[in-house]
Design an enzyme around this catalytic site. Structure first.
Site, PDB file in Angstrom:
ATOM      1  N   GLY A 170     -63.485  11.239 -23.086  1.00  0.00           N
ATOM      2  CA  GLY A 170     -63.976  10.437 -21.976  1.00  0.00           C
ATOM      3  C   GLY A 170     -64.498   9.106 -22.530  1.00  0.00           C
ATOM      4  O   GLY A 170     -65.020   9.061 -23.641  1.00  0.00           O
ATOM      5  N   LYS A 174     -61.771  30.017 -28.467  1.00  0.00           N
ATOM      6  CA  LYS A 174     -61.830  28.784 -29.274  1.00  0.00           C
ATOM      7  C   LYS A 174     -63.060  28.731 -30.176  1.00  0.00           C
ATOM      8  O   LYS A 174     -62.952  28.433 -31.368  1.00  0.00           O
ATOM      9  CB  LYS A 174     -61.797  27.558 -28.360  1.00  0.00           C
ATOM     10  CG  LYS A 174     -62.075  26.257 -29.100  1.00  0.00           C
ATOM     11  CD  LYS A 174     -61.496  25.051 -28.444  1.00  0.00           C
ATOM     12  CE  LYS A 174     -62.281  24.544 -27.288  1.00  0.00           C
ATOM     13  NZ  LYS A 174     -61.778  23.238 -26.816  1.00  0.00           N
ATOM     14  N   ARG A 204     -55.463  24.692 -25.429  1.00  0.00           N
ATOM     15  CA  ARG A 204     -54.762  23.841 -26.391  1.00  0.00           C
ATOM     16  C   ARG A 204     -54.780  24.408 -27.816  1.00  0.00           C
ATOM     17  O   ARG A 204     -54.091  23.936 -28.694  1.00  0.00           O
ATOM     18  CB  ARG A 204     -55.381  22.420 -26.366  1.00  0.00           C
ATOM     19  CG  ARG A 204     -55.079  21.651 -25.096  1.00  0.00           C
ATOM     20  CD  ARG A 204     -55.995  20.443 -24.914  1.00  0.00           C
ATOM     21  NE  ARG A 204     -57.326  20.805 -24.430  1.00  0.00           N
ATOM     22  CZ  ARG A 204     -58.298  19.931 -24.171  1.00  0.00           C
ATOM     23  NH1 ARG A 204     -58.094  18.643 -24.370  1.00  0.00           N
ATOM     24  NH2 ARG A 204     -59.472  20.340 -23.729  1.00  0.00           N
ATOM     25  N   ASN A 254     -74.635  45.565 -72.431  1.00  0.00           N
ATOM     26  CA  ASN A 254     -73.339  44.936 -72.659  1.00  0.00           C
ATOM     27  C   ASN A 254     -72.237  45.891 -72.201  1.00  0.00           C
ATOM     28  O   ASN A 254     -72.152  47.009 -72.676  1.00  0.00           O
ATOM     29  CB  ASN A 254     -73.188  44.629 -74.155  1.00  0.00           C
ATOM     30  CG  ASN A 254     -71.978  43.745 -74.410  1.00  0.00           C
ATOM     31  OD1 ASN A 254     -70.962  43.862 -73.731  1.00  0.00           O
ATOM     32  ND2 ASN A 254     -72.071  42.877 -75.398  1.00  0.00           N
ATOM     33  N   TYR A 262     -64.326  46.490 -63.560  1.00  0.00           N
ATOM     34  CA  TYR A 262     -64.728  46.672 -62.169  1.00  0.00           C
ATOM     35  C   TYR A 262     -66.067  47.388 -62.149  1.00  0.00           C
ATOM     36  O   TYR A 262     -66.203  48.504 -62.686  1.00  0.00           O
ATOM     37  CB  TYR A 262     -63.702  47.501 -61.371  1.00  0.00           C
ATOM     38  CG  TYR A 262     -64.275  47.853 -60.017  1.00  0.00           C
ATOM     39  CD1 TYR A 262     -64.473  46.862 -59.053  1.00  0.00           C
ATOM     40  CD2 TYR A 262     -64.685  49.153 -59.720  1.00  0.00           C
ATOM     41  CE1 TYR A 262     -65.057  47.161 -57.833  1.00  0.00           C
ATOM     42  CE2 TYR A 262     -65.270  49.450 -58.485  1.00  0.00           C
ATOM     43  CZ  TYR A 262     -65.454  48.449 -57.556  1.00  0.00           C
ATOM     44  OH  TYR A 262     -66.037  48.734 -56.355  1.00  0.00           O
TER      45      TYR A 262
END
Ligand code: UD1
Ligand code: CA
Length: 448
Positions: free
Chosen positions: A140, A22, A15, A359, A348
């Site tokens: 169920g 799953k 399903r 710094n 980066y």
């Protein structure tokens, strides 16, 4: 008494309409099966057995890296949940204790409920965890008489009256291993799906005079995932719960509905999370931090009193010490940054170590990749890296050193040095006027 947990994860998950098994679909950035294993581990069981069938290689590969205390059992043909448990029981031939069965597609069972089940399984031969479903379709139904559980009827096999019931089976069943082994042998495939249903153990138990009881949990805990639509709903529930828990733990979410967490996210109290922040897997944040808007963190450690963002990206392997400041449009990967250092703008930093109180100026890039190999940059304490510096790794920048803005640094910088690596500036007297006249002339020629 010892407890063994059996997790069922062999089904195809038809399903889901997906090639992925799953139980490998993610909620909170972790596969459904990982949620179940975490729940199982919460009671420190004697053993955890996971029943695999469809997609077994992929599932094993995913779980192998995270945990090797889990034993896998293979169910070659998926003949139903009862058959899956009996395959696991073959591995428990010598085990004489209690067994708890969990379904791999039901990720939200809490540790508290696990303990309740464990306790009840010592008080009755068989215990089932039920819940009052807002929408019972597909589940169920529990047929009860006061505290007694008489039988479970699957949705497909239920009559009109039974379909009206909203007390549903969560899939969690517990009981003595001896009793369950006996009952499993008596299962048949007399049902619409032609399967061996684990749920049939209940009426078989009743018929043999065993005691069957049931517990009720919050429907959220029993939510089973059979479709991608339900997977999205599960993610929604997971995030809502995570946000509530965060607030309860003293974390201030400015716009809770826009903060997204992973199953393993850890955040200390008095940390503020601004709008639109995402925590990927493996993030630990200390106390008193501010994670500013639109930041994305994964696989990183942020110590107390740090400030991150807005628009920061912390990638795996980042370790920030106390009081570090990371500003807007800064990406950091696999780097360790010591106390009170700052990378405030447009940088980066990759494969780098930075000492305390340094710094890093706007636009700094640690050029860590030469197209083939990655290299390391080591920056000392009290260093000042001027704006737009390219640091070509491998490189060491000594304590208290500085770089001039726009430098392309290819050689190590000794401590206390100033490195300037850029072409020298020439100022031409009257040059601006001359150049403008020249350019204007050119423009006029083109027009005429
Ligand atoms: C099952 C229950 C239902 C309950 C619901 C709760 C049965 C017969 N029905 O229905 O009463 O309300 O869960 O979510 O148990 N699996 C195997 N091997 C198999 C078949 C299934 O390992 O041969 C595994 C699946 O991978 C899944 C779990 O068992 O993790 C449950 O199977 P599924 O087919 O999803 O059962 P439901 O129809 O949801
Ligand atoms: Ca299911």
């Amino acid at each position: 008494m010892d407890t063994a947990v059996i997790i069922l994860a062999a089904g195809k998950g038809t399903r889901m309409n997906s090639n992925r098994p799953k139980v490998l679909h993610n909620v909170g950035n972790f596969p459904l099966i990982a949620h179940c294993i975490k729940t199982a581990e919460s009671i420190k069981p004697h053993k955890i057995l996971t029943v695999l069938g469809h997609g077994r290689t992929e599932i094993r590969n995913v779980l192998k890296s995270s945990d090797n205390s889990i034993k896998f059992v293979i169910q070659e043909a998926q003949l139903g949940t009862g058959h899956a448990v009996s395959v696991a029981m073959d591995e428990l031939a010598d085990f004489d204790g209690n067994v708890i069965v969990l379904y791999g597609d039901t990720p939200f069972l809490s540790a508290e409920t696990m303990i309740r089940i464990q306790t009840s399984s010592s008080q009755a031969d068989l215990v089932v965890l039920g819940f009052h479903a807002p929408d019972p379709s597909g589940y169920g139904r529990l047929i009860t008489n006061k505290n007694e559980l008489l039988k479970i009827v699957e949705h497909n096999d239920a009559n009109g009256q039974e379909l009206e019931l909203n007390l549903c089976n969560s899939g969690v069943m517990a009981g003595s291993s001896k009793v369950i082994k006996k009952l499993l042998k008596e299962l048949d495939r007399n049902n619409k799906n032609n399967e061996l249903y684990l749920t049939d153990c209940v009426h078989l138990a009743k018929a043999r005079g065993f005691t069957c009881s049931y517990l009720v949990c919050d429907p959220k805990e029993a939510f089973g995932i059979n479709s991608l639509e339900q997977l999205s709903l599960a993610e929604k529930t997971f995030q809502e719960t995570a946000r509530t828990e965060a607030a309860e733990n003293g974390i201030h979410l400015v716009a809770p509905e826009t903060a997204f967490f992973s199953l393993d996210t850890e955040i200390g109290r008095d940390t503020i999370i601004e709008p639109n922040v995402i925590f990927g897997p493996g993030v630990k944040v200390g106390t008193g931090c501010t994670i500013k808007a639109f930041s994305y963190l994964e696989g990183c450690k942020v110590s107390d009193d740090c400030s991150i963002g807005p628009y920061a990206r912390l990638r795996p392997g980042v370790d920030l010490s106390e009081g570090v400041k990371i500003g807007n449009f800064v990406e950091i990967k696999n780097s360790k940054i010591a106390e009170k250092s700052k990378i405030n703008h447009l940088s980066y930093i990759g494969d780098t170590e930075i000492g305390e109180n340094s710094n890093i100026g706007a636009g700094t890039i640690t050029c860590n990749y030469d197209g083939v190999n990655k290299h390391k940059t080591v920056i000392g304490e009290n260093v000042f890296i001027g704006s737009n510096t390219m640091l070509i790794a491998p490189l060491t920048v000594g304590n208290n050193s500085m770089t001039g803005s726009g430098s392309v640094v290819t050689k190590d910088i000794p401590a206390d040095n100033l490195a300037i690596a850029r072409s020298e500036q020439i100022n031409k007297n009257g040059g601006a006027k001359k150049l403008k006249a020249l350019l204007q002339n050119k423009k006029n020629k083109i027009k005429s």
